[in-house]
Design a protein around this motif. Structure first.
Motif, PDB file in Angstrom:
ATOM      1  N   GLU A 143       0.526   1.811  -3.154  1.00  0.00           N
ATOM      2  CA  GLU A 143       1.591   1.643  -3.035  1.00  0.00           C
ATOM      3  C   GLU A 143       1.959   1.105  -1.148  1.00  0.00           C
ATOM      4  OE1 GLU A 143       0.454   4.418  -4.139  1.00  0.00           O
ATOM      5  OE2 GLU A 143       1.713   5.471  -5.328  1.00  0.00           O
ATOM      6  N   LEU A 144       0.699   1.305  -0.790  1.00  0.00           N
ATOM      7  CA  LEU A 144       0.983   0.705   0.521  1.00  0.00           C
ATOM      8  C   LEU A 144       0.800  -1.388   0.409  1.00  0.00           C
ATOM      9  CD1 LEU A 144      -1.866   2.922   2.613  1.00  0.00           C
ATOM     10  CD2 LEU A 144       1.048   2.443   2.826  1.00  0.00           C
ATOM     11  N   GLU A 201       1.741  -2.559  -2.699  1.00  0.00           N
ATOM     12  CA  GLU A 201       2.623  -3.079  -2.858  1.00  0.00           C
ATOM     13  C   GLU A 201       3.569  -3.181  -2.452  1.00  0.00           C
ATOM     14  OE1 GLU A 201       1.419  -1.315  -7.451  1.00  0.00           O
ATOM     15  OE2 GLU A 201       3.334  -0.350  -6.176  1.00  0.00           O
ATOM     16  N   ALA A 202       3.667  -2.098  -1.359  1.00  0.00           N
ATOM     17  CA  ALA A 202       5.083  -2.258  -0.703  1.00  0.00           C
ATOM     18  C   ALA A 202       4.306  -3.695   0.768  1.00  0.00           C
ATOM     19  CB  ALA A 202       5.094  -1.428   0.703  1.00  0.00           C
ATOM     20  N   ALA A 203       3.663  -3.961   0.790  1.00  0.00           N
ATOM     21  CA  ALA A 203       3.073  -4.952   1.724  1.00  0.00           C
ATOM     22  C   ALA A 203       4.149  -5.999   0.481  1.00  0.00           C
ATOM     23  CB  ALA A 203       1.950  -5.336   2.282  1.00  0.00           C
ATOM     24  N   TRP A 204       3.104  -6.306  -1.042  1.00  0.00           N
ATOM     25  CA  TRP A 204       3.658  -7.072  -1.731  1.00  0.00           C
ATOM     26  C   TRP A 204       5.169  -7.983  -1.479  1.00  0.00           C
ATOM     27  CZ3 TRP A 204       0.502  -5.452  -6.071  1.00  0.00           C
ATOM     28  CH2 TRP A 204      -0.655  -5.187  -5.602  1.00  0.00           C
ATOM     29  N   THR A 205       6.341  -6.633  -1.786  1.00  0.00           N
ATOM     30  CA  THR A 205       7.638  -6.760  -1.700  1.00  0.00           C
ATOM     31  C   THR A 205       8.063  -6.629  -0.817  1.00  0.00           C
ATOM     32  OG1 THR A 205       7.854  -3.735  -1.057  1.00  0.00           O
ATOM     33  CG2 THR A 205       7.441  -4.961  -3.000  1.00  0.00           C
ATOM     34  N   LEU A 206       7.332  -7.226   0.759  1.00  0.00           N
ATOM     35  CA  LEU A 206       7.909  -7.198   1.923  1.00  0.00           C
ATOM     36  C   LEU A 206       7.615  -8.486   3.084  1.00  0.00           C
ATOM     37  CD1 LEU A 206       7.653  -3.611   3.531  1.00  0.00           C
ATOM     38  CD2 LEU A 206       9.595  -5.057   3.004  1.00  0.00           C
ATOM     39  N   CYS A 232       4.935 -10.394   1.232  1.00  0.00           N
ATOM     40  CA  CYS A 232       2.574 -10.934   1.279  1.00  0.00           C
ATOM     41  C   CYS A 232       2.588 -10.924   0.018  1.00  0.00           C
ATOM     42  CB  CYS A 232       2.623  -9.613   1.664  1.00  0.00           C
ATOM     43  SG  CYS A 232       2.733  -9.089   3.478  1.00  0.00           S
TER      44      CYS A 232
END
Lengths: 280, 347
Positions: free
Chosen positions: A177-178, A180-185, A187
């Motif tokens: 999830e870390l 994935e969170a970066a991808w949505t932000l 990255c």
């Protein structure tokens, strides 16, 4: 009041006893590591006469004769340099190749994943002496013989299984999830890795790199077989110390141990951090 | 301006079909809740919109732009995860500002926007801390603030409250509703908690076995369930069902009583009524009370009607003991009918 103290006293006694046991344990473990190194130090810094005499002193004489002898000994410094170069290259190569494999093992599902993990371990079960002759022939044909790079390649294959398995467990400890969170932000897969995953596994990567360094530093068989002019320190000392007097053997051992110690001391922060990675 | 259109989206994992041909349009600034039991495909659908999962077939459009071939970062979305996913190596400030930094915003703008959302989420005093020093509720606030700081067109939330304890969940729910209404973003919110869905949603999509069974306003889903599944899934206690036999034009025989119903030539139907839409009366269904549970405000009576379990929420002053015979009258305008063949509602 008196009852209370009477009951409390044995409890404190056992706690005290436990504490003494604990301290004793720590002392024994420290001695286990420090005493041999200390003897090595004393004998290295003693004159040849003292080394061969009995009883031995507990305080070094600071006689630098043995060390200066080594410093002036032909090829010694080159061997030391070669060792550092080979170990450094092994460290970099094994992380560069091992970490992506560890990442793939931890993040992707693919056919033959379990077999791949098993095969990685099995490479360690293959005895190096068996490989030595064909490897030497192959290296001579390709011109890799007697080069630091060629030796680093061999050492990398030795260190790689550890690098893969250590990084695999490091990546697995980082929740997807870390990323994935970066991808949505904002990255990409690569920036998510460099900005989020990499800082989190850095301590572990460093520890695994140290491991690779030490494996290469200690390796003597391949080094002795595959190099002639560009010997590493282990191979060089193996070749020369066999026939040397005792004080030079001690000094040689000391020279072998110290750089590894300094290196580990320098990166100890990361080594300790390996056990305390906080990822949530 | 971000309307979300999900067109014919299907997802298969090997031989397992997680989503069957989903079509859903979510209006700009609408708060859409995907509600369903675990394994119904609601999270998969959300992840397809986010770009963390690729649909096997179908298209996703956000704000009039087809996005299903784009990476998550290029879709104009922000996501809040169930387990918060707050970066442990960064301070709260850097966590909230992460997306802005990635977008190469100038320092003063990052600072201004981080501080604004931090104030909004009441975490301005935590900005220097690390995730390890925060409680679960605080981490969730950071996660929401991080998503809001991006000022996204669409905010996606995957069970964001399910890891919090009950009281905190209630508090965060109300807060989330206010903050999101002010932020004017389109929201998709996944949950298995029907109370959460009811209280937050502009519209609820009830999902079951990879299909959207009904997408409607909370009150519509509650009052006029489109299918038996929705009727039995929404509402606590759920709707009661009784078998209804045809008894002439627009008349149905339910547990020995003749009740007005839909004019259809279909065979037996299911008669359905919510437990709270039942009153004790002179004439009605004959019920035998089995279990009586006083709940303070109400009395929950589980009884048997025509050999079927039948629950009624009655006035707490009513004197009922297990074994008592009751005559219960369903409120006529609240009665619903379902076709047992298709399980769909019959008007």
């Amino acid at each position: 009041m008196t009852d209370a103290t009477a009951v409390a006293a044995p409890a404190t006694d056992t706690r005290k006893a436990g504490r003494y046991l604990y301290i004793a344990g720590v002392v024994v473990l420290c001695a286990w590591v420090i005493v041999p190194i200390y003897f090595l130090l004393i004998n290295t810094l003693s004159s040849p006469e003292t080394v061969n005499s009995y009883p031995k002193p507990f305080i070094p004489e600071f006689d630098l004769a043995s060390l200066t002898f080594f410093a002036k000994f032909a090829g010694m410094l080159t061997a030391l340099k070669n060792s550092v170069i080979v170990a450094g290259m092994t460290m970099i190569l094994s992380i560069l190749i091992g970490a992506p494999a560890g990442y793939a093992l931890s993040r992707f599902e693919f056919r033959g994943k379990e077999l791949f993990r098993l095969l990685i371990l099995l490479t360690r079960a293959f005895p190096l002496p068996l490989l030595a002759l064909p490897l030497a022939v192959f290296f001579i044909r390709t011109g890799l013989d007697d080069t630091t790079f060629g030796l680093a390649l061999v050492h990398t294959t030795l260190a790689l299984p550890f690098a893969v398995l250590i990084t695999f467990s490091l990546f697995s400890g980082i929740p997807i999830e870390l990323e994935e969170a970066a991808w949505t932000l904002g990255c990409t897969r690569i920036t998510a890795f460099t900005k989020v995953v990499f800082p989190l596994i850095l301590p572990g990567i460093t520890a695994s790199a140290i491991f690779a360094f030490v494996i290469s530093w200690n390796e003597v068989f391949a080094a002795a077989v595959l190099t002639i002019e560009n010997r590493t320190l282990t191979a060089f000392l193996l070749q020369n110390l066999d026939t040397s007097p005792l004080h030079l053997k001690f000094a040689g051992g000391f020279i072998l141990v110290v750089p590894a110690l300094i290196f580990i001391f320098a990166v100890r922060k990361y080594l300790f951090a390996m056990w305390g990675i906080a990822n949530r | 301006m971000a309307e979300i259109q999900i067109k014919n989206v299907a997802k298969t994992f090997g031989s397992y079909t997680a989503l069957h041909d989903i079509n859903l349009t979510i209006a700009d600034q609408e708060f859409m809740v995907l509600l369903g039991a675990s394994g119904c495909g609601k999270t998969t659908l959300l992840r397809i919109v986010a770009g963390l999962e690729t649909a096997t077939t179908g298209e996703v459009w956000i704000g009039g732009r087809r996005v299903d071939h784009l990476a998550p970062k290029d879709r104009g979305i922000a996501m809040v995860f169930q387990n918060y996913a707050v970066f442990p190596h960064l301070t709260v400030f850097e966590n909230i500002g992460f997306g802005l930094r990635m977008a190469k915003k100038p320092n003063d703008e990052v600072k201004r926007r981080v501080e604004r959302v931090a104030t909004l989420m009441h975490i301005e005093q935590l900005l220097k801390r690390y995730s390890g020093e925060l409680s679960g509720g605080q981490r969730q606030r950071v996660a929401v603030a991080r998503a809001l700081a991006m000022e996204p067109d669409v905010i996606l939330m995957d069970e964001p409250l399910s890891n919090l304890d009950a009281l905190l969940r209630l508090e965060m729910r109300a807060e989330l509703k206010g903050v999101l209404a002010d932020s004017k973003t389109t929201a998709i919110y996944v949950t298995h908690d029907q109370v959460e869905a009811m209280s937050l949603a502009d519209r609820i999509s009830v999902m079951h076995q990879g299909k959207i069974i009904q997408a409607a306003t909370p009150i519509e889903v509650y009052r006029n369930p489109a299918a038996e599944f929705v009727a039995s899934f929404i509402g606590n206690p759920p709707m009661n069902f009784l078998r209804a036999e045809p008894a002439g034009e627009g008349k149905w025989k339910v547990a020995g009583q003749i009740i007005d119903g839909p004019r259809t030539s279909k065979g037996p139907l299911q008669f359905a009524i919510r437990p709270e839409d039942i009153r004790p009366a002179e004439t009605g269904l004959t019920a035998t009370a089995k279990v009586v549970e006083p709940l303070g405000a109400h009395l929950l009576v589980t009884s048997e009607v025509d050999g079927t379990m039948f629950r009624a929420v009655l006035d707490s002053d009513l004197q009922v003991k297990p074994g008592d015979k009751l005559t219960l009258a369903p409120q006529p305008d609240r009665v619903r009918w379902f076709d047992p063949q298709t399980t769909k509602a019959v008007a």
